[in-house]
Design a protein around this motif. Structure first.
Motif, PDB file in Angstrom:
ATOM      1  N   VAL A  96       0.842  -1.196   0.000  1.00 62.03           N
ATOM      2  CA  VAL A  96       0.000   0.000   0.000  1.00 62.03           C
ATOM      3  C   VAL A  96       0.882   1.252   0.000  1.00 62.03           C
ATOM      4  O   VAL A  96       0.677   2.182  -0.796  1.00 62.03           O
ATOM      5  CB  VAL A  96      -0.935   0.012   1.229  1.00 62.03           C
TER       6      VAL A  96
ATOM      7  N   TYR B 299       2.827   1.662  -3.371  1.00 61.50           N
ATOM      8  CA  TYR B 299       1.960   2.056  -4.492  1.00 61.50           C
ATOM      9  C   TYR B 299       1.685   3.557  -4.455  1.00 61.50           C
ATOM     10  O   TYR B 299       1.827   4.251  -5.475  1.00 61.50           O
ATOM     11  CB  TYR B 299       0.656   1.266  -4.440  1.00 61.50           C
TER      12      TYR B 299
ATOM     13  N   THR C 117       5.388  -3.237  -7.892  1.00 61.07           N
ATOM     14  CA  THR C 117       4.221  -3.749  -7.167  1.00 61.07           C
ATOM     15  C   THR C 117       3.337  -4.616  -8.064  1.00 61.07           C
ATOM     16  O   THR C 117       2.192  -4.906  -7.716  1.00 61.07           O
ATOM     17  CB  THR C 117       3.385  -2.582  -6.591  1.00 61.07           C
TER      18      THR C 117
ATOM     19  N   PHE D 282      -8.632  -1.108  -1.486  1.00 62.17           N
ATOM     20  CA  PHE D 282      -7.330  -1.416  -2.091  1.00 62.17           C
ATOM     21  C   PHE D 282      -7.023  -2.890  -1.853  1.00 62.17           C
ATOM     22  O   PHE D 282      -6.930  -3.337  -0.705  1.00 62.17           O
ATOM     23  CB  PHE D 282      -6.247  -0.525  -1.459  1.00 62.17           C
TER      24      PHE D 282
ATOM     25  N   VAL E 160      -4.611  -6.139  -2.104  1.00 62.94           N
ATOM     26  CA  VAL E 160      -3.227  -6.615  -2.190  1.00 62.94           C
ATOM     27  C   VAL E 160      -3.269  -8.143  -2.215  1.00 62.94           C
ATOM     28  O   VAL E 160      -3.996  -8.758  -1.443  1.00 62.94           O
ATOM     29  CB  VAL E 160      -2.401  -6.132  -0.987  1.00 62.94           C
TER      30      VAL E 160
ATOM     31  N   SER F  18       0.022  -5.276  -5.855  1.00 66.37           N
ATOM     32  CA  SER F  18      -1.153  -4.410  -5.856  1.00 66.37           C
ATOM     33  C   SER F  18      -2.062  -4.711  -7.042  1.00 66.37           C
ATOM     34  O   SER F  18      -1.609  -4.718  -8.200  1.00 66.37           O
ATOM     35  CB  SER F  18      -0.718  -2.937  -5.902  1.00 66.37           C
TER      36      SER F  18
ATOM     37  N   ASP G  65      -4.492  -2.671  -7.917  1.00 58.66           N
ATOM     38  CA  ASP G  65      -4.623  -1.386  -8.589  1.00 58.66           C
ATOM     39  C   ASP G  65      -3.476  -1.154  -9.575  1.00 58.66           C
ATOM     40  O   ASP G  65      -3.683  -0.600 -10.665  1.00 58.66           O
ATOM     41  CB  ASP G  65      -4.655  -0.247  -7.567  1.00 58.66           C
TER      42      ASP G  65
END
Length: 215
Positions: free
Chosen positions: A79, A82, A97, A191, A193, A202, A204
Motif C-alpha cells: 500500500v 503504491y 508492485t 485497495f 493486495v 497491488s 490497482d
C-alpha cells in the motif's frame, strides 16, 4: 608454607620440617600452578569463542530473515509503495508492485520491450496523476478475501492454461488525503493486495499497467 608430611606450618625456606624432620620438596610455582592456570585459561577462551561464534551465526540468520521480509514486503508495505509511486509519478517503482509474470505477458502480447512498457506506464502516470501531491494514506479496516471473492480479478490467462495462481488476498479500506489543483481532498478507497509466489502485489497497479498498455 606447611610441612608436606605432618601438615604443620613451617618457614618457607626450610628443607626439613622442625617438627617431624621430613624433607621438604621445593616446588616452583611458575612451573606448576602457572601451567595449570594457562590450561584453564585456554579452556575458557575456547568456550567463550564457541559462544561468540554461535551468537554471530544467530545474528546473521536474524538479519537474513529481516532482509528477506523487507525484500518481499508485506501487504501494508505494498500500500505504501503504491501510493509513493503515484505521488512521485514513478513508473519504475509502480512496476515493482506488479508480478513479473504479468508484466512479461503484457510485453509479449503487445510486443513491447521492458523499456517501452515503462515508457507507456510513465506517460499514463504523467497524464492522470501529475496533479496529486502530498498523499497521505491511513488504513481504516482490512479483511482477508476468500478465493471466491478474488478469483475473477486474477484470471489473466497467461501462457496456455496457466493462470496467475493467487492463494491469498487482503482488502484494505483506506482514507486517502491528497493535494490537488482543487485543494485538499479526502477520499475513501478499497485497495486489494494479493500474494503471488513469494511476494505481495497491488491489484490497482495491475489495472494501471493494463490501462497503460491496452488503451
Amino acid at each position: 608454607m606447611f610441612c608436606q608430611n605432618c601438615g604443620k606450618k613451617i618457614e618457607g625456606g626450610d628443607l626439613f620440617c622442625p617438627f617431624c624432620g621430613a624433607k621438604q620438596q621445593q616446588v616452583n610455582p611458575s612451573e606448576n600452578g602457572g601451567a595449570s592456570f594457562t590450561a584453564g585459561s585456554q579452556k575458557l577462551t575456547r568456550k567463550g569463542l564457541g559462544i561468540a561464534v554461535i551468537c554471530v551465526l544467530i545474528v546473521i540468520v536474524l538479519v537474513l530473515v529481516l532482509i528477506g521480509s523487507l525484500c518481499t514486503g508485506g501487504p501494508k508495505q505494498v500500500v505504501k509503495e503504491y501510493y509513493q509511486a503515484i505521488e512521485k509519478c514513478d513508473a519504475k517503482k509502480l512496476l515493482d508492485t506488479v508480478p513479473k509474470d504479468y508484466l512479461k505477458e503484457v510485453m509479449d502480447e503487445k510486443d513491447l520491450t521492458k523499456r517501452e512498457l515503462l515508457k507507456e506506464v510513465q506517460a499514463y502516470l504523467d497524464k492522470y496523476y501529475s496533479g496529486y501531491d502530498d498523499i497521505k494514506v491511513s488504513i481504516t479496516d482490512q479483511e482477508k478475501l476468500d478465493r471466491d471473492d478474488f478469483s475473477d480479478y486474477f484470471d489473466f490467462d497467461l501462457e496456455e492454461d496457466a493462470d496467475l495462481e493467487i492463494k491469498k488476498a487482503v482488502q484494505f479500506d483506506l482514507k486517502v488525503r491528497y493535494q490537488s489543483d482543487e485543494g485538499k481532498q479526502t477520499e475513501k478507497e478499497e485497495f486489494i493486495v494479493f500474494r503471488y509466489e513469494n511476494g505481495w502485489y497491488s491489484m490497482d497497479a495491475v489495472f494501471l499497467v493494463a490501462m497503460s498498455a491496452y488503451l
